[in-house]
Design a protein around this motif. Sequence first.
Motif, mmCIF file in Angstrom:
data_model
loop_
_atom_site.group_PDB
_atom_site.id
_atom_site.type_symbol
_atom_site.label_atom_id
_atom_site.label_comp_id
_atom_site.label_asym_id
_atom_site.label_seq_id
_atom_site.Cartn_x
_atom_site.Cartn_y
_atom_site.Cartn_z
ATOM 1 N N CYS A 83 91.536 -49.900 10.020
ATOM 2 C CA CYS A 83 91.230 -51.211 9.448
ATOM 3 C C CYS A 83 89.736 -51.280 9.160
ATOM 4 C CB CYS A 83 91.651 -52.331 10.402
ATOM 5 S SG CYS A 83 90.875 -52.246 12.022
ATOM 6 N N ALA A 84 89.341 -52.257 8.372
ATOM 7 C CA ALA A 84 87.931 -52.401 8.017
ATOM 8 C C ALA A 84 87.101 -53.008 9.145
ATOM 9 C CB ALA A 84 87.796 -53.258 6.754
ATOM 10 N N GLU A 85 87.725 -53.865 9.963
ATOM 11 C CA GLU A 85 86.981 -54.570 11.020
ATOM 12 C C GLU A 85 87.718 -54.456 12.356
ATOM 13 O OE1 GLU A 85 86.948 -58.298 8.751
ATOM 14 O OE2 GLU A 85 84.754 -58.145 8.861
ATOM 15 N N PRO A 86 87.550 -53.340 13.070
ATOM 16 C CA PRO A 86 88.302 -53.136 14.309
ATOM 17 C C PRO A 86 88.034 -54.196 15.377
ATOM 18 C CG PRO A 86 86.651 -51.412 14.013
ATOM 19 C CD PRO A 86 86.682 -52.211 12.760
ATOM 20 N N GLU A 87 86.843 -54.722 15.434
ATOM 21 C CA GLU A 87 86.529 -55.738 16.446
ATOM 22 C C GLU A 87 87.386 -56.990 16.249
ATOM 23 O OE1 GLU A 87 83.126 -53.134 15.430
ATOM 24 O OE2 GLU A 87 84.286 -54.547 14.238
ATOM 25 N N LYS A 88 87.511 -57.428 15.008
ATOM 26 C CA LYS A 88 88.301 -58.627 14.720
ATOM 27 C C LYS A 88 89.784 -58.387 14.939
ATOM 28 C CE LYS A 88 85.099 -60.858 11.585
ATOM 29 N NZ LYS A 88 84.898 -61.414 10.252
ATOM 30 N N ARG A 90 87.800 -47.955 12.659
ATOM 31 C CA ARG A 90 87.143 -48.402 11.429
ATOM 32 C C ARG A 90 87.392 -47.413 10.287
ATOM 33 N NH1 ARG A 90 83.646 -52.113 11.426
ATOM 34 N NH2 ARG A 90 82.908 -51.638 13.531
ATOM 35 N N ASP A 91 87.825 -47.971 9.163
ATOM 36 C CA ASP A 91 87.987 -47.230 7.915
ATOM 37 C C ASP A 91 87.508 -48.171 6.826
ATOM 38 O OD1 ASP A 91 88.735 -46.042 5.541
ATOM 39 O OD2 ASP A 91 90.802 -45.660 6.144
ATOM 40 N N MET A 92 86.332 -47.908 6.305
ATOM 41 C CA MET A 92 85.742 -48.810 5.308
ATOM 42 C C MET A 92 86.559 -48.865 4.027
ATOM 43 S SD MET A 92 83.479 -50.109 7.092
ATOM 44 C CE MET A 92 82.834 -51.207 5.868
ATOM 45 N N GLY A 141 109.744 -60.149 11.185
ATOM 46 C CA GLY A 141 108.616 -59.336 10.752
ATOM 47 C C GLY A 141 107.371 -60.167 10.526
ATOM 48 N N TYR A 142 106.204 -59.580 10.843
ATOM 49 C CA TYR A 142 104.916 -60.257 10.719
ATOM 50 C C TYR A 142 103.865 -59.265 10.234
ATOM 51 C CZ TYR A 142 107.230 -63.692 13.587
ATOM 52 O OH TYR A 142 108.136 -64.614 14.054
ATOM 53 N N ALA A 143 102.720 -59.804 9.845
ATOM 54 C CA ALA A 143 101.548 -58.997 9.541
ATOM 55 C C ALA A 143 100.393 -59.509 10.379
ATOM 56 C CB ALA A 143 101.198 -59.083 8.060
ATOM 57 N N ASP A 144 99.562 -58.591 10.848
ATOM 58 C CA ASP A 144 98.371 -58.997 11.588
ATOM 59 C C ASP A 144 97.289 -59.431 10.602
ATOM 60 O OD1 ASP A 144 97.016 -56.691 10.626
ATOM 61 O OD2 ASP A 144 97.501 -55.543 12.424
ATOM 62 N N ARG A 145 96.111 -59.727 11.081
ATOM 63 C CA ARG A 145 95.019 -60.206 10.234
ATOM 64 C C ARG A 145 94.641 -59.221 9.131
ATOM 65 N NH1 ARG A 145 90.609 -62.381 14.607
ATOM 66 N NH2 ARG A 145 91.763 -64.229 15.289
ATOM 67 N N ALA A 146 94.841 -57.918 9.380
ATOM 68 C CA ALA A 146 94.460 -56.898 8.394
ATOM 69 C C ALA A 146 95.636 -56.447 7.537
ATOM 70 C CB ALA A 146 93.848 -55.696 9.106
ATOM 71 N N GLY A 147 96.819 -57.042 7.731
ATOM 72 C CA GLY A 147 97.976 -56.729 6.909
ATOM 73 C C GLY A 147 98.932 -55.698 7.472
ATOM 74 N N HIS A 148 98.672 -55.153 8.679
ATOM 75 C CA HIS A 148 99.610 -54.197 9.289
ATOM 76 C C HIS A 148 100.866 -54.940 9.715
ATOM 77 C CE1 HIS A 148 95.611 -52.371 10.215
ATOM 78 N NE2 HIS A 148 96.221 -51.339 9.643
ATOM 79 N N SER A 149 102.009 -54.353 9.417
ATOM 80 C CA SER A 149 103.262 -55.014 9.767
ATOM 81 C C SER A 149 103.665 -54.703 11.203
ATOM 82 C CB SER A 149 104.374 -54.586 8.809
ATOM 83 O OG SER A 149 104.625 -53.206 8.946
ATOM 84 N N PHE A 150 104.357 -55.651 11.798
ATOM 85 C CA PHE A 150 104.958 -55.435 13.109
ATOM 86 C C PHE A 150 106.168 -56.342 13.236
ATOM 87 C CE2 PHE A 150 101.739 -58.672 13.787
ATOM 88 C CZ PHE A 150 102.317 -59.592 14.639
ATOM 89 N N SER A 174 103.071 -48.529 0.641
ATOM 90 C CA SER A 174 104.060 -49.082 1.554
ATOM 91 C C SER A 174 103.689 -48.928 3.022
ATOM 92 C CB SER A 174 105.416 -48.443 1.258
ATOM 93 O OG SER A 174 106.442 -49.117 1.926
ATOM 94 N N LEU A 175 104.683 -49.001 3.845
ATOM 95 C CA LEU A 175 104.532 -49.000 5.290
ATOM 96 C C LEU A 175 103.701 -47.813 5.769
ATOM 97 C CD1 LEU A 175 105.584 -50.610 7.736
ATOM 98 C CD2 LEU A 175 107.494 -49.046 7.820
ATOM 99 N N GLN A 176 102.584 -48.098 6.442
ATOM 100 C CA GLN A 176 101.713 -47.059 6.970
ATOM 101 C C GLN A 176 101.937 -46.871 8.461
ATOM 102 O OE1 GLN A 176 97.869 -48.501 5.866
ATOM 103 N NE2 GLN A 176 98.162 -48.041 3.718
ATOM 104 N N ALA A 177 102.296 -47.912 9.135
ATOM 105 C CA ALA A 177 102.605 -47.871 10.567
ATOM 106 C C ALA A 177 103.424 -49.114 10.856
ATOM 107 C CB ALA A 177 101.328 -47.880 11.398
#
Length: 128
Positions: free
Chosen positions: A11-16, A51-53, A106-115, A66-69
């Motif tokens: 993600c771009a902002e791991p702390e958040k 972190r991945d800018m 199904g949901y997405a976190d703040r950075a868009g990762h699904s869970f 699509s689905l990355q994780a």
Amino acid sequence: MVTAGVVVLDCAEPEKLAEFYRELLDAEETEAGANRVELRSADGFRLALRRDMNATAPSWPRPENSLQAHLEFVVDDLDAAERRIVSLGGRPIEATDAGGPLEERGYADRAGHSFTLRRGPSTAPKQG
């Protein structure tokens, strides 16, 4: 021999994003650096945010990027967990009418990762 595993989300902002999962999982931070934060929940689940800018949010269920994780969490009360997720900045990504309580959402976190939240097995005695 593999002795331990960690699920890592880019993600771009791991702390958040770590803040979101720390609150959701009632986890503690076990490692923090400039480019990675690792969390551990009370039951030992380990999750790291790296972190991945150039991170691009997954687009699931759309086919492009699509689905990355995918993470799955077991809960007792889907409605209460959904309220908590939304209050932490997450969002529902699957809305279906199954004619009764859904056993999985199904949901997405703040950075868009699904869970997914899945209702755990009932601990109440069987009736009838």
